[in-house]
Design a protein around this motif. Structure first.
Motif, PDB file in Angstrom:
ATOM      1  N   GLY A   1       0.817  -1.212   0.000  1.00  0.00           N
ATOM      2  CA  GLY A   1       0.000   0.000   0.000  1.00  0.00           C
ATOM      3  C   GLY A   1       0.847   1.256   0.000  1.00  0.00           C
ATOM      4  O   GLY A   1       0.546   2.233  -0.693  1.00  0.00           O
ATOM      5  N   PHE A   2       1.943   1.239   0.767  1.00  0.00           N
ATOM      6  CA  PHE A   2       2.819   2.402   0.792  1.00  0.00           C
ATOM      7  C   PHE A   2       3.515   2.592  -0.557  1.00  0.00           C
ATOM      8  O   PHE A   2       3.692   3.725  -1.015  1.00  0.00           O
ATOM      9  CB  PHE A   2       3.850   2.275   1.911  1.00  0.00           C
TER      10      PHE A   2
ATOM     11  N   THR B   1       3.867   5.745  -5.442  1.00  0.00           N
ATOM     12  CA  THR B   1       3.799   5.825  -6.891  1.00  0.00           C
ATOM     13  C   THR B   1       2.672   6.760  -7.324  1.00  0.00           C
ATOM     14  O   THR B   1       2.796   7.475  -8.322  1.00  0.00           O
ATOM     15  CB  THR B   1       3.581   4.426  -7.492  1.00  0.00           C
ATOM     16  N   GLY B   2       1.603   6.788  -6.558  1.00  0.00           N
ATOM     17  CA  GLY B   2       0.489   7.683  -6.860  1.00  0.00           C
ATOM     18  C   GLY B   2       0.849   9.147  -6.739  1.00  0.00           C
ATOM     19  O   GLY B   2       0.227  10.004  -7.382  1.00  0.00           O
ATOM     20  N   VAL B   3       1.844   9.478  -5.935  1.00  0.00           N
ATOM     21  CA  VAL B   3       2.302  10.863  -5.853  1.00  0.00           C
ATOM     22  C   VAL B   3       2.841  11.317  -7.206  1.00  0.00           C
ATOM     23  O   VAL B   3       2.662  12.462  -7.604  1.00  0.00           O
ATOM     24  CB  VAL B   3       3.382  11.010  -4.749  1.00  0.00           C
ATOM     25  N   VAL B   4       3.462  10.390  -7.935  1.00  0.00           N
ATOM     26  CA  VAL B   4       4.046  10.716  -9.234  1.00  0.00           C
ATOM     27  C   VAL B   4       2.995  10.660 -10.343  1.00  0.00           C
ATOM     28  O   VAL B   4       2.907  11.554 -11.185  1.00  0.00           O
ATOM     29  CB  VAL B   4       5.209   9.753  -9.559  1.00  0.00           C
ATOM     30  N   PHE B   5       2.145   9.616 -10.350  1.00  0.00           N
ATOM     31  CA  PHE B   5       1.283   9.363 -11.500  1.00  0.00           C
ATOM     32  C   PHE B   5      -0.141   9.887 -11.375  1.00  0.00           C
ATOM     33  O   PHE B   5      -0.857   9.906 -12.355  1.00  0.00           O
ATOM     34  CB  PHE B   5       1.256   7.858 -11.805  1.00  0.00           C
TER      35      PHE B   5
ATOM     36  N   ILE C   1      -5.956   4.824  -4.188  1.00  0.00           N
ATOM     37  CA  ILE C   1      -5.949   3.364  -4.092  1.00  0.00           C
ATOM     38  C   ILE C   1      -4.873   2.912  -3.110  1.00  0.00           C
ATOM     39  O   ILE C   1      -5.114   2.060  -2.247  1.00  0.00           O
ATOM     40  CB  ILE C   1      -5.743   2.727  -5.482  1.00  0.00           C
ATOM     41  N   GLY C   2      -3.691   3.485  -3.229  1.00  0.00           N
ATOM     42  CA  GLY C   2      -2.607   3.154  -2.313  1.00  0.00           C
ATOM     43  C   GLY C   2      -2.937   3.506  -0.871  1.00  0.00           C
ATOM     44  O   GLY C   2      -2.611   2.748   0.056  1.00  0.00           O
ATOM     45  N   PHE C   3      -3.611   4.633  -0.675  1.00  0.00           N
ATOM     46  CA  PHE C   3      -4.016   5.017   0.670  1.00  0.00           C
ATOM     47  C   PHE C   3      -4.997   4.010   1.256  1.00  0.00           C
ATOM     48  O   PHE C   3      -4.899   3.642   2.427  1.00  0.00           O
ATOM     49  CB  PHE C   3      -4.640   6.420   0.668  1.00  0.00           C
ATOM     50  N   GLY C   4      -5.918   3.530   0.440  1.00  0.00           N
ATOM     51  CA  GLY C   4      -6.879   2.528   0.917  1.00  0.00           C
ATOM     52  C   GLY C   4      -6.200   1.214   1.294  1.00  0.00           C
ATOM     53  O   GLY C   4      -6.503   0.618   2.327  1.00  0.00           O
TER      54      GLY C   4
ATOM     55  N   ARG D   1      -5.839  -0.335   5.108  1.00  0.00           N
ATOM     56  CA  ARG D   1      -6.277  -1.700   5.433  1.00  0.00           C
ATOM     57  C   ARG D   1      -5.146  -2.510   6.055  1.00  0.00           C
ATOM     58  O   ARG D   1      -5.364  -3.278   6.986  1.00  0.00           O
ATOM     59  CB  ARG D   1      -6.806  -2.389   4.175  1.00  0.00           C
ATOM     60  N   GLY D   2      -3.941  -2.339   5.538  1.00  0.00           N
ATOM     61  CA  GLY D   2      -2.808  -3.053   6.093  1.00  0.00           C
ATOM     62  C   GLY D   2      -2.492  -2.615   7.517  1.00  0.00           C
ATOM     63  O   GLY D   2      -2.228  -3.446   8.394  1.00  0.00           O
ATOM     64  N   VAL D   3      -2.534  -1.316   7.773  1.00  0.00           N
ATOM     65  CA  VAL D   3      -2.260  -0.816   9.125  1.00  0.00           C
ATOM     66  C   VAL D   3      -3.355  -1.277  10.084  1.00  0.00           C
ATOM     67  O   VAL D   3      -3.067  -1.738  11.198  1.00  0.00           O
ATOM     68  CB  VAL D   3      -2.135   0.721   9.111  1.00  0.00           C
ATOM     69  N   LEU D   4      -4.603  -1.177   9.675  1.00  0.00           N
ATOM     70  CA  LEU D   4      -5.697  -1.632  10.543  1.00  0.00           C
ATOM     71  C   LEU D   4      -5.623  -3.142  10.777  1.00  0.00           C
ATOM     72  O   LEU D   4      -5.935  -3.622  11.870  1.00  0.00           O
ATOM     73  CB  LEU D   4      -7.044  -1.256   9.943  1.00  0.00           C
TER      74      LEU D   4
END
Length: 134
Positions: A92-93, A98-102, A109-112, A116-119
């Motif tokens: 996710g990170f 990558t979403g910061v660039v693209f 999507i990466g934030f979601g 989920r991974g942290v939770l």
């Protein structure tokens, strides 16, 4: 953990004061002020964690002058054998970065996935004390 809480609390107060003074003298220069505020928040989180552990668990054998070596024996904490959540969090990170660039869509999507991974890591063993073997 009481000493550690006070130590990091002092560091947090130092960075808070530094952020205010730097912001005032630099006419609220965003990068420098933001870096000092983030340093304050990181020290405050560690101070809060150490203070809550002290309140919940009390004094450790390392904190007492009259403690023996045997007082610190036994299991220290619970460590899980295997878990998929660190991999999900790392993925996710990576997608978030990558979403910061693209673009924003990939960032979201990466934030979601990261959330989920942290939770998943936080609540993976939340009910482990409630189970009874039998």
């Amino acid at each position: 953990m009481k000493v550690e809480a006070f130590l990091f609390g002092g560091v947090a107060v130092f960075f808070a004061g530094s952020a205010v003074l730097y912001g005032y003298w630099s006419h609220w220069d965003p990068p420098g002020t933001a870096a000092l505020v983030v340093a304050f928040l990181m020290a405050a989180v560690i101070a809060f964690f150490c203070g809550m552990n002290y309140r919940r668990k009390g004094r450790r054998p390392q904190d007492r002058g009259d403690a023996e070596v045997a007082d610190g024996a036994g299991p220290l904490e619970f460590f899980p054998a295997k878990s998929p959540w660190p991999v999900v969090t790392a993925f996710g990170f990576a997608v978030l970065s990558t979403g910061v660039v693209f673009g924003l869509w990939l960032f979201l999507i990466g934030f979601g996935v990261l959330a989920r991974g942290v939770l998943g890591m936080v609540f993976q063993y939340a009910d482990r004390g409630d189970r009874q073997e039998g």
